[in-house]
Scaffold this motif. Structure first.
Motif, PDB file in Angstrom:
ATOM      1  N   GLN A  16      -4.250  -5.443  -0.167  1.00  0.00           N
ATOM      2  CA  GLN A  16      -3.545  -5.294  -1.292  1.00  0.00           C
ATOM      3  C   GLN A  16      -2.977  -6.686  -1.933  1.00  0.00           C
ATOM      4  O   GLN A  16      -2.788  -6.858  -3.135  1.00  0.00           O
ATOM      5  CB  GLN A  16      -2.064  -4.549  -0.828  1.00  0.00           C
ATOM      6  N   VAL A  46      -1.463   1.820   4.289  1.00  0.00           N
ATOM      7  CA  VAL A  46      -2.355   3.148   4.308  1.00  0.00           C
ATOM      8  C   VAL A  46      -1.837   4.220   4.220  1.00  0.00           C
ATOM      9  O   VAL A  46      -1.354   4.719   5.170  1.00  0.00           O
ATOM     10  CB  VAL A  46      -3.646   2.811   5.114  1.00  0.00           C
ATOM     11  N   THR A  50      -4.208   5.918  -0.803  1.00  0.00           N
ATOM     12  CA  THR A  50      -4.843   4.443  -0.576  1.00  0.00           C
ATOM     13  C   THR A  50      -6.481   4.837  -1.145  1.00  0.00           C
ATOM     14  O   THR A  50      -7.167   5.361  -0.752  1.00  0.00           O
ATOM     15  CB  THR A  50      -4.748   3.875   0.791  1.00  0.00           C
TER      16      THR A  50
END
Length: 68
Positions: A16, A46, A50
């Motif tokens: 991310q 997650v 995702t």
């Protein structure tokens, strides 16, 4: 619990914080299991929304598309 295109159980997610870094995992009984030596100690967010990528072919989509 495998890739809908090629049947692989090997996937990865992008970090991310750094989209050029990825984390490989396998689906085991519907659970995300990161590869040994991966950043398992870090809390990767997650979830079913995702963006997930197959390690064997060009498929990518939401994790919910491949988990029950």
């Amino acid at each position: 619990m495998s890739c809908p295109v090629c049947g692989s159980k090997q996937f990865y997610v992008k970090d991310q914080d750094d989209e050029y870094e990825s984390h490989d995992f396998e689906l085991v009984k519907g659970q995300v299991v990161f590869e040994e030596g991966s950043l398992q100690d870090e809390a990767l967010d997650v979830d079913t929304d995702t963006e997930t990528f197959c390690n064997k072919c060009a498929w990518h989509g939401k994790l919910q598309e491949i988990t029950p």
